[in-house]
Design a protein around this motif. Structure first.
Motif, PDB file in Angstrom:
ATOM      1  N   VAL A 287       0.839  -1.202   0.000  1.00 31.21           N
ATOM      2  CA  VAL A 287       0.000   0.000   0.000  1.00 31.21           C
ATOM      3  C   VAL A 287       0.872   1.248   0.000  1.00 31.21           C
ATOM      4  N   ARG A 288       1.886   1.251   0.862  1.00 32.76           N
ATOM      5  CA  ARG A 288       2.785   2.407   0.917  1.00 32.76           C
ATOM      6  C   ARG A 288       3.512   2.607  -0.411  1.00 32.76           C
ATOM      7  N   SER A 289       3.922   1.506  -1.033  1.00 27.72           N
ATOM      8  CA  SER A 289       4.631   1.589  -2.301  1.00 27.72           C
ATOM      9  C   SER A 289       3.749   2.188  -3.389  1.00 27.72           C
ATOM     10  N   LEU A 290       2.468   1.795  -3.418  1.00 22.27           N
ATOM     11  CA  LEU A 290       1.557   2.337  -4.421  1.00 22.27           C
ATOM     12  C   LEU A 290       1.316   3.830  -4.190  1.00 22.27           C
ATOM     13  N   LEU A 291       1.161   4.236  -2.948  1.00 17.05           N
ATOM     14  CA  LEU A 291       0.995   5.653  -2.640  1.00 17.05           C
ATOM     15  C   LEU A 291       2.211   6.456  -3.101  1.00 17.05           C
ATOM     16  N   ASP A 292       3.394   5.941  -2.796  1.00 16.37           N
ATOM     17  CA  ASP A 292       4.629   6.637  -3.190  1.00 16.37           C
ATOM     18  C   ASP A 292       4.754   6.701  -4.709  1.00 16.37           C
ATOM     19  N   PHE A 293       4.364   5.618  -5.379  1.00 17.12           N
ATOM     20  CA  PHE A 293       4.458   5.568  -6.837  1.00 17.12           C
ATOM     21  C   PHE A 293       3.514   6.585  -7.473  1.00 17.12           C
TER      22      PHE A 293
END
Length: 313
Positions: A287-293
């Motif tokens: 989830v954090r990775s998608l937000l950052d992306f």
């Protein structure tokens, strides 16, 4: 049947059996032998059966104890597997992310960003709910809900991350501009055919602000009135009319010269592209990775620089 009062007693029981004595098990567990003995006795009392035969020299399992031991070992192994699964999920982006996003925003570029993310993170799966309705991220189990809203935002217990403005701009095809001329004022656009977002109606009103913050309006009967952004973009590309669309939705066409931005000195009230999610605490890497992306792609995309170029003119 009532559940076991303390599942730790199952672990203590298995440790005693595996060690072959209370003293050896107590040493391995770093606890007092008497305390360990009481915990196993409490388990036997709770179950109403004897699990261990005790002699001065050795311990042995009763018949029911053998059966119970097998189940305990399997249960402990499953618990460890569950813990390992959590640790694995937390170690790198993987697993399922439940995402909600408006249809227009997906068509306007977020779908391409999402596809790039899935290529970059092959261990992540995404369940996408393409909807314009207001969703309840907590009740519906949604990890991220992407939205476009005009500030100020209402108070909420949910966490939020903003990505940037969603600017609406006037565009027309190169062919249409060549045929009718480049408009200099909003009144010039009024003499051109228009295609517009929204539901069926006789007229559409576009409101803009100039660099002096003065409001200008254009009321027009569109040749095409639709709530589908892809249809609107296609119509604009074919020269059917001038369109007022999100900049993100036509960035590629603007860069390629297929569409031309009209009257860049006029602006509309911009919404903010943002994500809402239950909490920042306990967020898994996927989830954090998608937000950052999403944040990186929207911040560094060409449409942002394109807008800056127009504002600098």
């Amino acid at each position: 049947m009532a559940p076991i009062n303390d599942l730790n007693n199952l672990v203590f029981f298995v440790k005693v059996v595996d060690a072959g004595s209370y003293s050896a098990a107590a040493e391995a567990l770093d606890m007092q032998t008497s305390k360990l003995s009481r915990r196993v006795s409490a388990l036997e009392t709770e179950l109403g059966v004897r699990l261990l035969n005790r002699t001065t020299r050795r311990l042995s399992l009763t018949e029911i104890g053998k059966t119970f031991y097998g189940h305990c070992v399997a249960l402990i192994a499953e618990a460890q597997s569950a813990k390992d699964a959590v640790h694995q999920t937390l170690s790198s982006p993987q697993g399922l992310v439940r995402l909600s996003c408006p249809v227009g925003l997906l068509q306007g570029g977020v779908a391409d960003i999402l596809a790039k993310f899935l290529v970059a993170e092959p261990q992540v799966r995404v369940a996408l709910d393409a909807t314009n309705r207001r969703v309840d991220v907590v009740d519906e189990g949604i990890d991220i809900a992407i939205r476009v809203r005009v500030p100020p935002f209402e108070d909420s217990d949910l966490a939020m991350r903003t990505f940037g403005p969603s600017k609406m701009i006037l565009v027309a095809s190169t062919r249409l501009v060549q045929e009718l001329g480049m408009p200099v004022h909003l009144a010039d656009v009024a003499r051109m055919p228009i295609v517009a977002m929204g539901y069926a109606g006789d007229k559409v009103t576009w409101r803009f602000q100039d660099k002096d913050n003065k409001t200008q309006e254009l009321v027009h009967t569109p040749r095409l009135h639709t709530d589908d952004l892809l249809t609107l973009r296609s119509a604009a590309l074919r020269g059917i009319g001038v369109a007022c669309v999100p900049a993100l939705a036509v960035m590629t066409e603007l860069r390629a010269g297929m569409l031309i931005r009209l009257l860049p000195h006029l602006s509309t009230r911009s919404g903010i592209i943002h994500a809402i999610f239950p909490s920042r605490r306990g967020m898994i890497p996927a989830v954090r990775s998608l937000l950052d992306f999403l944040a990186a792609e929207l911040a560094e995309s060409s449409w942002q620089s394109l807008m800056q170029e127009d504002e600098d003119k």
